[in-house]
Design a protein around this motif. Structure first.
Motif, PDB file in Angstrom:
ATOM      1  N   GLY A  83       0.815  -1.200   0.000  1.00 27.00           N
ATOM      2  CA  GLY A  83       0.000   0.000   0.000  1.00 27.00           C
ATOM      3  C   GLY A  83       0.847   1.248   0.000  1.00 27.00           C
ATOM      4  O   GLY A  83       2.071   1.177  -0.117  1.00 27.00           O
ATOM      5  N   GLU A  84       0.173   2.356   0.111  1.00 25.46           N
ATOM      6  CA  GLU A  84       0.886   3.623  -0.045  1.00 25.46           C
ATOM      7  C   GLU A  84       1.395   4.181   1.271  1.00 25.46           C
ATOM      8  O   GLU A  84       2.214   5.064   1.293  1.00 25.46           O
ATOM      9  CB  GLU A  84      -0.024   4.630  -0.740  1.00 25.46           C
ATOM     10  CG  GLU A  84      -0.146   4.299  -2.214  1.00 25.46           C
ATOM     11  CD  GLU A  84      -1.322   4.964  -2.853  1.00 25.46           C
ATOM     12  OE1 GLU A  84      -2.293   5.275  -2.154  1.00 25.46           O
ATOM     13  OE2 GLU A  84      -1.280   5.165  -4.073  1.00 25.46           O
ATOM     14  N   GLU A  85       0.873   3.625   2.348  1.00 27.48           N
ATOM     15  CA  GLU A  85       1.320   4.110   3.655  1.00 27.48           C
ATOM     16  C   GLU A  85       2.552   3.320   4.069  1.00 27.48           C
ATOM     17  O   GLU A  85       2.454   2.125   4.313  1.00 27.48           O
ATOM     18  CB  GLU A  85       0.195   3.884   4.677  1.00 27.48           C
ATOM     19  CG  GLU A  85       0.336   4.697   5.927  1.00 27.48           C
ATOM     20  CD  GLU A  85      -0.440   5.995   5.839  1.00 27.48           C
ATOM     21  OE1 GLU A  85       0.047   6.992   6.344  1.00 27.48           O
ATOM     22  OE2 GLU A  85      -1.549   5.983   5.265  1.00 27.48           O
ATOM     23  N   GLN A  86       3.691   3.952   4.078  1.00 26.67           N
ATOM     24  CA  GLN A  86       4.917   3.244   4.433  1.00 26.67           C
ATOM     25  C   GLN A  86       5.713   4.065   5.428  1.00 26.67           C
ATOM     26  O   GLN A  86       6.679   4.728   5.076  1.00 26.67           O
ATOM     27  CB  GLN A  86       5.753   2.980   3.173  1.00 26.67           C
ATOM     28  CG  GLN A  86       5.040   2.142   2.153  1.00 26.67           C
ATOM     29  CD  GLN A  86       5.877   1.906   0.915  1.00 26.67           C
ATOM     30  OE1 GLN A  86       7.053   2.246   0.862  1.00 26.67           O
ATOM     31  NE2 GLN A  86       5.273   1.302  -0.084  1.00 26.67           N
TER      32      GLN A  86
END
Lengths: 862, 448
Positions: B23-26
């Motif tokens: 996903g984009e949350e890292q």
């Protein structure tokens, strides 16, 4: 008893006075003088009874045959002057020529002497006509004219006296430029004329010589015919000598200006320019050869065939005098006209308006660190010199020193070798740094003559009010007037003697007395005028202002043109007012829109803007993006924020540096949306480099670095699928606005900042007003980003172990500014741009890095 | 429940690629800034660090480019090779009291070049080689370096040939590692050959000491673990840990990534693919752990405990080409165009110690479902088993990421088939550095 205001005034000079300064007051140079007629509610109503609708430039000549006569007006439109009597006004302005022009045989010299007279600049008023004028006198050389000179004058005529007075310096410097073009061209043409004349004379001499020999052979040495011929020959010799001397004088001119670097540059450029220009149409090479070796034989090579001329010149009234165009080299003449057009455009409009835009420019000029973010690129800063010398810019410039050796431009500057010994005594006087617009007249050798001629250009008493500020000017004003009134009465009468009488002059003899009061010598405004900053800034040439006065009556087409071309800063309140409020009442939005689009193409004087696709395309890639186009975009933007509830999120993406891709099938729709979001892109670039309005191939990673707003084609072809693939692959770096399904995929934003920027219930009706609103808010944002960038304590640790607290200080700082976490990203992004700009300058060279965040995106639907 | 531990993981394995979508949350991914470096015209295959600031890149276009990692500026373009570069290494030596670094490149055009990265000059060039060089090895303490291909050559720092040994095998040397006491291990097809460098005065002689033929298939990677151990990995997933001194096998692992056989037809079909999948393409080690890139999976092995630490059968969508191990985190890059960052985390298994029947059950389940191959076993030591969690990925390249090079806090450089190099940086750190630079300039300019 001394009142307290007086006391303050007296103590102003002391330290006591200095100690207090209002922190919120504007610096002196940025203050706008208040409108004088406070009681008058509408500052735009006509206060004078001028017979013309707007300001114009008049060029007149004092013809030795017919007296003062108007030659042309700029703009060259009879409507402009209306019922205004140009003939009468020409008389008026020509009658105040205080130039120390004297050509002829100065005492102690046997030969005619050319005087390189500086231009004189005066202000003149005529209350009857309701006209006030800045008058710029100059003389051009004409071999056939009396004393070889032709007096001309250029006048900037306005109904607003204050405008002329306050803008005197700016007018003076701009007109000096025009005059300089004209005079340079004239010198060239004059030298050319002299060349031809010399050839004629030499040819005639040779013919006479042969005849005389023949006479001697036939009739003996002492016959009457022989003596006559000998006399004639002697006259011819003298004439040749005189002409050679004149030629030498005129060609020596450039050396006089050597000290003035700016001028030299222009001169060289012009030389290069003209020599190239000459190359094409004329048989230049032969003429050059002809120049270098001036012998009888070479004349045959020349394109010019000498003619036999009579010893006596024609009677004064028999000949046709050359027109101004003939007096001046063609390219220079066109430059002059162009410069005058620029002047006319840049001084259009109300004084207040000019002031505001000047202040705007001055302020923006001071904000180089941040102005690149959202301010429109100022074309006038770079483009004007380019415009003037567009031809010469790609030619090698020739250093002025070459003039001494090589014949560059054939006509005028060949025999420059004798620069030094040519200089008359006058030059040494001019020693002190002389700027091109300075008005130092030749006071020394001709001092006596100038006095008798009624010129007061060297009048010391007037010079006295040079250092006076406009406010205190009034007192001295009348003081000086009386002195001048005498002079100006004297001069018309004097001029009348040599010209055809103009009937009006008789009738309003008393008026002359009164109005002459308004004549103010240029010296009155010598450079201590306390507006130094503005004076420098105001040279913007392409700024287009139109008098708001005429706005109300003028056709809407012109109004829009005026509004859009105007390149002043957006947040100026005046502009917003003239712009939106004036028009909204009259025109419905749709009509106005049509006007904008139609008109801008037809009346725009900027070719770049005309090339744009009128319906949807905001700009064409590669051409400079004008403020006009940005304002046009305001309309689309307004529509966008009303139509799409997720407009705020889209704007947030742009402001925080996340590339926004607008995906759609229809090119028009996509382009329109790109256009709508155009001015939210920080660091848009002069040509809109950071925006790609329409892309039909899959984009690369490198494109994300370059473009912050991309219009992308959705296609069913294989190319289309690879586009979708690239979208999917780089989805973490981009936000996608899908035109077709009306969705936006982007990180969330919930804040108040952008809701104020893009409120879909906004009361703003006009796109251009909205543009200004946005500009205002963005400026505020920029200011905060500036603050954030340059505050030491939020970036530098106090000591080595302080690293953690720096971060917390930074966070607190942003919180104190009232920004949420998301909005902080905007400030941080802008700050990064400022840093990069500051470190690297405006050049976008090098390899920029590209920042991003790992945040979750959401899908927004309508 | 126990089934879940393995079977679940196996089941997870089949849908792993979906689960791997981070996903984009890292939050743990600090690389928030990238810089794309353009300069190559073909696949970029090699990256070599020159010093703290500079690195060289080389690839199939025959160009060698030297870059500054901080500015992203291309310092030099080294031209000279007419065909693709096959090996590149940097070589630091002391001359006149100061350390110099030279760059050695080998190309398919059968040339070897020695470059000076400070001036961009080609210092030396050898063009009369009989075969192209496949690998290079610098022996710093002897101040010589070796080139391996169909022949093994020993060169000194001025590119003078000191010794040469021709082989009769077709395969040639694909990799070399240095062993103690002037021994060299070289991978030649299925064998590891131990060479000895005899130094008598200024003369150097090379002698083949032993052939270790324990691999069943071509050796794909050969690495140095520590002073006592080195490791080799083969095309069919054999991982052998060798003793550096007496060249005996310390551990033997046969890694098998195979599907639980349910459909015989599909198994047959997949057979070929499987063979490729378990090839050990790359290994890296930090002295205690080895990470092996097995097909598109990752396999972490503790050489001291001789046990598997963690594994991911499908760590990438495609073959992994390069790995790096740093303490508890590791990185891998793959043909799928991404770089992934992993973290070794303890499995959240509170009930683990209590499950006594686990081993047996594991054995039965595991054997029946997994292990069909003969002696090779991959039985994870379950108590030490940790999980390999994806903490971030770097997406930028549009082709296979061939290799990466870490400059620690200065960033990470990746090179790819798409002809680009990307420098990934810590955005926050870079922002701070820029602020410092701004204030420094302010001070120099005495204000704005």
């Amino acid at each position: 008893m001394i009142g307290s205001p007086d006391v303050v005034a007296f103590t102003k000079e002391d330290d006591f006075g200095d100690s207090f300064s209002d922190p919120f007051s504007l610096p002196e140079e940025f203050s706008v003088p208040l409108f004088a007629h406070a009681a008058n509610a509408n500052p735009w109503t006509k206060t004078s009874y001028a017979k013309f609708s707007k300001d114009f430039i008049l060029i007149s000549e004092f013809s030795e045959q017919v007296g003062p006569q108007p030659l042309l007006t700029i703009p060259n439109d009879p409507k402009v002057c209306g019922t205004f009597d140009l003939n009468y006004f020409s008389l008026r302005i020509m009658s105040v020529d205080y130039q120390a022009s004297f050509v002829g045989h100065p005492p102690g010299s046997n030969y005619p002497r050319l005087n390189f007279v500086e231009d004189s600049k005066v202000v003149l008023g005529d209350s009857k006509e309701g006209a006030f004028a800045y008058v710029h006198h100059l003389t051009l050389y004409d071999l056939e004219a009396r004393g070889f000179v032709r007096p001309f004058c250029m006048a900037y005529i306005s109904a607003d006296e204050r405008k002329i007075m306050h803008q005197f310096q700016e007018l003076s410097s701009e007109f000096s430029k025009a005059s300089e073009f004209l005079k340079s061209g004239n010198r060239k043409a004059f030298a050319n004329e002299l060349e031809k004349k010399l050839k004629d004379l030499e040819y005639t001499r040779s013919v006479l010589h042969k005849e005389a020999e023949l006479q001697k052979m036939n009739n003996g040495c002492y016959s009457t015919q022989a003596i006559e011929k000998a006399n004639e020959l002697a006259n011819m010799e003298k004439s040749i000598y005189e002409h050679k001397d004149l030629l030498r004088q005129i060609t020596s001119y450039p050396s006089r200006k050597k000290k003035d670097v700016h001028f030299v540059q222009r001169e060289t450029e012009k030389l290069a320019d003209t020599s190239v220009l000459d190359d094409t149409p004329n048989s230049n090479p032969s003429e050059i050869a002809d120049k270098t070796v001036e012998t009888e034989n070479d004349i045959r090579k020349s394109s010019y065939t000498p003619q036999l001329i009579k010893g006596k010149s024609a009677k004064c009234f028999d000949k046709r005098l050359k027109t101004m165009e003939e007096l001046c080299d063609a390219s220079f003449f066109h430059q002059t006209l162009e410069q005058l057009n620029i002047i006319e455009k840049s001084f259009r409009g109300d004084l207040c308006f000019i002031y505001t835009s000047q202040i705007d420019r001055a302020l923006v000029g001071k904000q180089k660190v941040t102005s690149f973010l959202f301010e429109a690129e100022r074309e006038w800063e770079n483009e004007v010199p380019l415009k003037n010398f567009s031809i010469s810019s790609n030619n090698p410039t020739v250093p002025i020193l070459n003039l001494t050796g090589e014949p560059l431009s054939l006509e005028s500057y060949t025999s420059c070798i004798d620069i030094d010994h040519m200089k008359p005594g006058v030059e040494s006087i001019e020693g002190p740094p002389e700027s091109s617009l300075s008005d130092i007249t030749q006071e020394t050798s001709e001092a006596a003559d100038t006095e008798t001629k009624g010129s007061f250009s060297s009048d010391k008493s007037i010079e006295a009010f040079g250092g006076v500020s406009p406010s205190s000017l009034q007192a001295n004003y009348f003081d000086g007037l009386e002195r001048k009134s005498k002079v100006s009465i004297a001069s018309p009468s004097e001029s009348a003697s040599s010209s055809v009488a103009v009937p009006q002059r008789m009738t309003d003899g008393n008026l002359v007395l009164m109005d002459a009061a308004c004549c103010i010598g240029q010296e009155g405004f010598v450079f201590e005028e306390p507006l130094p900053e503005l004076a420098q800034e105001c040279c913007g040439d392409t700024v287009v202002n139109r008098e708001p006065l005429s706005l109300l009556q003028g056709d809407p087409a012109l109004q829009m043109d005026y509004i859009l071309e105007e390149s002043a800063l957006a947040e100026s309140p005046n502009m917003g007012l003239t712009f939106s409020e004036l028009n909204t009442g009259v025109l419905s939005e749709e009509v106005a829109k049509i006007n904008i689009e139609d008109v801008s193409d037809s009346t725009s004087f900027m070719s770049a803007s005309t090339s744009s696709d009128r319906a949807v395309s905001p700009f064409t890639y590669g051409s400079a993006l004008t403020l006009k186009q940005k304002k046009k975009a305001g309309h689309n933007a307004l529509r966008f924020i009303r139509q799409y509830p997720f407009a705020q999120q889209a704007i947030f993406c742009l402001l925080s540096g996340r590339t926004l891709v607008i995906l759609g099938v229809d090119e028009g729709t996509v382009r329109k949306l790109v256009n709508a979001l155009l001015f939210f892109v920080p660091n848009l670039g002069k040509y809109g480099e950071t925006v790609q309005p329409w892309l039909s191939s899959p984009f690369q990673l490198i494109d994300l670095q370059r473009w912050k707003l991309i219009g992308l084609q959705r296609a069913a072809s294989p190319a289309g699928s690879s586009i979708l693939h690239s979208l999917n692959r780089y989805s973490r770096y981009i936000s996608i606005l899908d035109c077709d399904s009306k969705t936006l995929r982007c990180p969330p934003y919930k804040g108040t900042l952008i809701s104020r920027l893009a409120d879909h219930r906004t009361q703003i009706k006009r796109g251009s007003t909205y543009f200004l609103h946005v500009q205002g808010m963005l400026t505020q944002l920029t200011a905060r980003a500036f603050l954030y960038t340059f505050c030491h304590h939020i970036h530098l640790p106090m000591d080595i172990n302080d690293q953690g607290s720096v971060t917390s200080r930074r966070t607190n700082f942003l919180l104190q500014l009232g920004y949420t976490v998301e909005e902080s990203k905007i400030v941080q992004y802008l700050s990064e741009l400022i840093k990069q700009h500051y470190m690297q300058g405006s050049s976008k060279g090098g390899n920029q890095s590209f920042c991003f965040n790992y945040t979750t995106s959401y899908l927004y639907k309508i | 429940m126990l089934r879940w531990i393995l079977g679940g993981r196996e089941a997870q394995g089949t849908v792993e690629s979906a689960a791997l979508f981070i996903g984009e949350e890292q939050p743990k991914n600090c690389f928030t800034e990238m810089q794309v470096l353009k300069g190559h015209f073909d696949i970029v295959r090699f990256l070599v660090q020159i010093d703290d600031l500079r690195f060289a890149s080389a690839g199939d276009d025959g160009l060698v480019l030297i870059w500054n990692v901080e500015t992203g500026e291309c310092l030099f373009v080294l031209r000279g090779h007419t065909q693709q570069i096959t090996a590149m290494t940097s070589y630091t030596f002391i001359r006149g009291g100061t350390a110099h670094t030279a760059l050695i490149t080998a190309s398919s055009d059968r040339t070897l070049s020695l470059w000076d990265p400070d001036s961009g000059n080609r210092v030396q060039n050898i063009s009369d080689l009989q075969s192209s060089v496949k690998c290079l090895l610098v022996l710093a303490h002897l101040d010589v370096w070796l080139s391996g291909g169909n022949e093994l050559c020993v060169w000194n720092r001025d590119l003078e040939l000191r010794c040469k040994m021709v082989h009769h095998s077709d395969a040639g040397i694909s990799a070399m590692v240095e062993l103690p006491k002037n021994f060299i291990a070289a991978a030649m097809d299925k064998e590891i050959v131990i060479f000895k460098l005899n130094l008598s005065g200024s003369d150097i002689a090379v002698m083949a000491m032993r052939h270790l033929a324990d691999h069943q298939d071509t050796i794909r990677s050969l690495i140095h673990i520590n002073d006592r151990l080195f490791a080799s990995g083969s095309h069919i997933g054999e991982l052998i840990i060798w003793d550096s001194v007496d060249w005996t096998i310390q551990a033997y692992e046969h890694i098998l990534w195979e599907e639980p056989a349910r459909d015989s037809q599909s198994e047959f079909k997949l057979n070929h693919q499987k063979q490729i999948e378990r090839s050990i393409q790359h290994m890296s080690s930090d002295g205690e752990y080895i990470v092996a890139a097995v097909g598109s999976g990752l396999y972490v092995y503790n050489v001291l405990m001789k046990s598997v630490v963690a594994y991911r059968r499908t760590a990438h969508d495609s073959n992994i080409l390069h790995t790096m191990l740093q303490r508890d985190s590791l990185m891998s890059c793959s043909e799928d165009g991404s770089v992934r960052m992993w973290e070794l985390q303890d499995l959240p298994l509170p009930a683990e110690p209590a499950s006594s029947g686990f081993f047996g059950m594991f054995g039965t389940f595991g054997r029946s479902s997994k292990q069909t191959g003969p002696p090779a076993k991959k039985i994870p030591e379950v108590p030490g088993l940790r999980s390999l969690e994806l903490i971030g990925d770097l997406i930028g390249h549009s082709g296979a990421v061939q290799m990466f090079l870490s400059f620690k806090e200065k960033g990470l450089v990746t090179c790819s088939t798409d002809q680009l190099l990307i420098v990934w940086k810590d955005g926050e750190l870079q922002s701070q550095l820029r602020s410092l630079a701004v204030f420094q300039k302010l001070e120099e300019n005495q204000g704005l």
